[in-house]
Design a protein around this motif. Structure first.
Motif, PDB file in Angstrom:
ATOM      1  N   LEU A  25    -152.345 -57.336 -22.936  1.00 51.66           N
ATOM      2  CA  LEU A  25    -153.677 -56.757 -23.040  1.00 51.66           C
ATOM      3  C   LEU A  25    -153.440 -55.193 -22.826  1.00 51.66           C
ATOM      4  O   LEU A  25    -154.484 -55.127 -23.821  1.00 51.66           O
ATOM      5  CB  LEU A  25    -154.711 -57.535 -22.211  1.00 51.66           C
ATOM      6  CG  LEU A  25    -153.970 -58.715 -22.347  1.00 51.66           C
ATOM      7  CD1 LEU A  25    -155.072 -60.004 -21.640  1.00 51.66           C
ATOM      8  CD2 LEU A  25    -154.942 -59.248 -23.425  1.00 51.66           C
ATOM      9  N   LEU A  28    -152.168 -53.348 -25.685  1.00 51.00           N
ATOM     10  CA  LEU A  28    -153.304 -53.890 -27.090  1.00 51.00           C
ATOM     11  C   LEU A  28    -154.559 -53.611 -27.439  1.00 51.00           C
ATOM     12  O   LEU A  28    -155.293 -54.156 -28.080  1.00 51.00           O
ATOM     13  CB  LEU A  28    -152.998 -55.295 -27.076  1.00 51.00           C
ATOM     14  CG  LEU A  28    -151.829 -55.922 -27.703  1.00 51.00           C
ATOM     15  CD1 LEU A  28    -151.907 -57.258 -27.244  1.00 51.00           C
ATOM     16  CD2 LEU A  28    -151.577 -55.838 -28.860  1.00 51.00           C
ATOM     17  N   ASP A  29    -154.522 -52.699 -25.943  1.00 50.62           N
ATOM     18  CA  ASP A  29    -156.610 -52.171 -26.327  1.00 50.62           C
ATOM     19  C   ASP A  29    -157.499 -53.156 -26.033  1.00 50.62           C
ATOM     20  O   ASP A  29    -158.391 -52.971 -26.314  1.00 50.62           O
ATOM     21  CB  ASP A  29    -156.312 -51.312 -27.868  1.00 50.62           C
ATOM     22  CG  ASP A  29    -155.649 -49.492 -27.768  1.00 50.62           C
ATOM     23  OD1 ASP A  29    -156.072 -49.450 -26.258  1.00 50.62           O
ATOM     24  OD2 ASP A  29    -155.522 -49.203 -28.430  1.00 50.62           O
ATOM     25  N   VAL A  30    -156.729 -53.920 -25.321  1.00 52.33           N
ATOM     26  CA  VAL A  30    -158.319 -55.171 -24.916  1.00 52.33           C
ATOM     27  C   VAL A  30    -158.517 -54.148 -23.155  1.00 52.33           C
ATOM     28  O   VAL A  30    -157.369 -54.691 -22.484  1.00 52.33           O
ATOM     29  CB  VAL A  30    -157.704 -56.572 -25.027  1.00 52.33           C
ATOM     30  CG1 VAL A  30    -158.664 -57.501 -24.405  1.00 52.33           C
ATOM     31  CG2 VAL A  30    -157.219 -57.083 -26.288  1.00 52.33           C
ATOM     32  N   ASN A  31    -159.091 -53.713 -23.462  1.00 52.77           N
ATOM     33  CA  ASN A  31    -160.446 -53.668 -22.409  1.00 52.77           C
ATOM     34  C   ASN A  31    -161.403 -54.014 -21.536  1.00 52.77           C
ATOM     35  O   ASN A  31    -161.518 -55.093 -22.047  1.00 52.77           O
ATOM     36  CB  ASN A  31    -160.472 -51.984 -21.858  1.00 52.77           C
ATOM     37  CG  ASN A  31    -159.702 -51.004 -23.330  1.00 52.77           C
ATOM     38  OD1 ASN A  31    -158.840 -50.600 -22.071  1.00 52.77           O
ATOM     39  ND2 ASN A  31    -159.700 -50.300 -24.542  1.00 52.77           N
ATOM     40  N   GLY A  32    -161.136 -54.199 -20.087  1.00 52.59           N
ATOM     41  CA  GLY A  32    -162.123 -54.609 -19.068  1.00 52.59           C
ATOM     42  C   GLY A  32    -161.732 -56.090 -19.070  1.00 52.59           C
ATOM     43  O   GLY A  32    -162.845 -56.369 -18.284  1.00 52.59           O
ATOM     44  N   ILE A  33    -160.524 -56.115 -18.507  1.00 52.80           N
ATOM     45  CA  ILE A  33    -159.553 -56.795 -18.117  1.00 52.80           C
ATOM     46  C   ILE A  33    -159.071 -56.836 -17.253  1.00 52.80           C
ATOM     47  O   ILE A  33    -158.380 -56.096 -16.593  1.00 52.80           O
ATOM     48  CB  ILE A  33    -158.280 -58.076 -18.875  1.00 52.80           C
ATOM     49  CG1 ILE A  33    -158.914 -58.347 -20.590  1.00 52.80           C
ATOM     50  CG2 ILE A  33    -157.252 -58.768 -17.977  1.00 52.80           C
ATOM     51  CD1 ILE A  33    -159.288 -59.123 -20.128  1.00 52.80           C
TER      52      ILE A  33
ATOM     53  N   GLU B  45    -160.166 -61.953 -14.425  1.00 49.77           N
ATOM     54  CA  GLU B  45    -161.542 -61.398 -14.179  1.00 49.77           C
ATOM     55  C   GLU B  45    -161.575 -60.049 -15.200  1.00 49.77           C
ATOM     56  O   GLU B  45    -161.064 -59.553 -15.659  1.00 49.77           O
ATOM     57  CB  GLU B  45    -160.715 -60.755 -12.578  1.00 49.77           C
ATOM     58  CG  GLU B  45    -162.223 -60.297 -12.244  1.00 49.77           C
ATOM     59  CD  GLU B  45    -162.654 -61.271 -11.699  1.00 49.77           C
ATOM     60  OE1 GLU B  45    -162.357 -61.806 -10.464  1.00 49.77           O
ATOM     61  OE2 GLU B  45    -163.921 -60.561 -11.349  1.00 49.77           O
ATOM     62  N   VAL B  46    -162.947 -60.590 -15.901  1.00 49.65           N
ATOM     63  CA  VAL B  46    -163.742 -59.526 -16.175  1.00 49.65           C
ATOM     64  C   VAL B  46    -164.286 -58.859 -15.983  1.00 49.65           C
ATOM     65  O   VAL B  46    -165.127 -58.585 -14.326  1.00 49.65           O
ATOM     66  CB  VAL B  46    -164.174 -59.893 -17.670  1.00 49.65           C
ATOM     67  CG1 VAL B  46    -164.546 -59.419 -18.913  1.00 49.65           C
ATOM     68  CG2 VAL B  46    -163.126 -61.364 -18.303  1.00 49.65           C
ATOM     69  N   ALA B  47    -164.599 -57.300 -15.811  1.00 50.02           N
ATOM     70  CA  ALA B  47    -165.161 -56.053 -15.370  1.00 50.02           C
ATOM     71  C   ALA B  47    -165.833 -55.855 -15.956  1.00 50.02           C
ATOM     72  O   ALA B  47    -166.381 -54.890 -16.500  1.00 50.02           O
ATOM     73  CB  ALA B  47    -163.611 -54.988 -15.339  1.00 50.02           C
ATOM     74  N   ILE B  57    -165.023 -59.963 -25.216  1.00 53.26           N
ATOM     75  CA  ILE B  57    -163.743 -59.056 -24.549  1.00 53.26           C
ATOM     76  C   ILE B  57    -162.217 -60.426 -24.450  1.00 53.26           C
ATOM     77  O   ILE B  57    -161.346 -60.150 -24.647  1.00 53.26           O
ATOM     78  CB  ILE B  57    -163.558 -58.720 -22.959  1.00 53.26           C
ATOM     79  CG1 ILE B  57    -164.278 -57.707 -23.179  1.00 53.26           C
ATOM     80  CG2 ILE B  57    -162.327 -58.307 -22.784  1.00 53.26           C
ATOM     81  CD1 ILE B  57    -164.680 -57.127 -21.535  1.00 53.26           C
ATOM     82  N   LEU B  65    -153.717 -62.018 -28.413  1.00 55.68           N
ATOM     83  CA  LEU B  65    -152.725 -62.244 -27.109  1.00 55.68           C
ATOM     84  C   LEU B  65    -152.644 -63.897 -27.257  1.00 55.68           C
ATOM     85  O   LEU B  65    -151.295 -64.592 -27.298  1.00 55.68           O
ATOM     86  CB  LEU B  65    -152.212 -61.702 -26.624  1.00 55.68           C
ATOM     87  CG  LEU B  65    -151.178 -61.594 -25.194  1.00 55.68           C
ATOM     88  CD1 LEU B  65    -149.907 -60.788 -26.147  1.00 55.68           C
ATOM     89  CD2 LEU B  65    -151.159 -61.062 -24.277  1.00 55.68           C
TER      90      LEU B  65
END
Lengths: 79, 79
Positions: A25, A28-33, B45-47, B57, B65
């Protein structure tokens, strides 16, 4: 009667698959995970209309096949 | 913020893994099971503490994905 069985890793058990997904992730530039942990879900049609009988059948299925109770928890939801 | 993402096969898509589980349960003498369909579950867990931002997100994560949206549905539950 329909039921959903969810099998997840117990706390403290390492989850390399979840770690790989976290990395993928990010790339793939999915941030905040933060953390990811993967489990399995089974949508099961049980041939009975009695909820407690259905739960008993599904518990047998979980302990015999669907979940490794040493490292995994399972949860049964009648839907 | 914690979320659970559930990815399941769309109706009509064949599920050979589910069929194999049905057969295995029968051979283990677990009776009363009709059909079985297997899916995946991700505990993430999401920030962020904003639910709609978290959903955005997670939707990006699913479409990029976690789920193959041609043959799979996904469901996002904030927990």
């Amino acid at each position: 009667m329909k039921a959903r069985v969810t099998v997840t890793l117990k706390n403290g058990v390492l989850d390399p698959q979840g770690k790989a997904i976290e990395g993928a992730l990010k790339s793939l530039d999915v941030n905040g995970i933060g953390s990811v942990r993967q489990g399995k879900v089974f949508d099961i049609e049980v041939a009975t209309s009695d909820a407690s009988e259905a739960k008993a059948i599904l518990e047998a299925a979980c302990t015999k096949l669907l979940a490794n109770t040493v490292i995994e928890n399972f949860q049964i939801d009648i839907i």
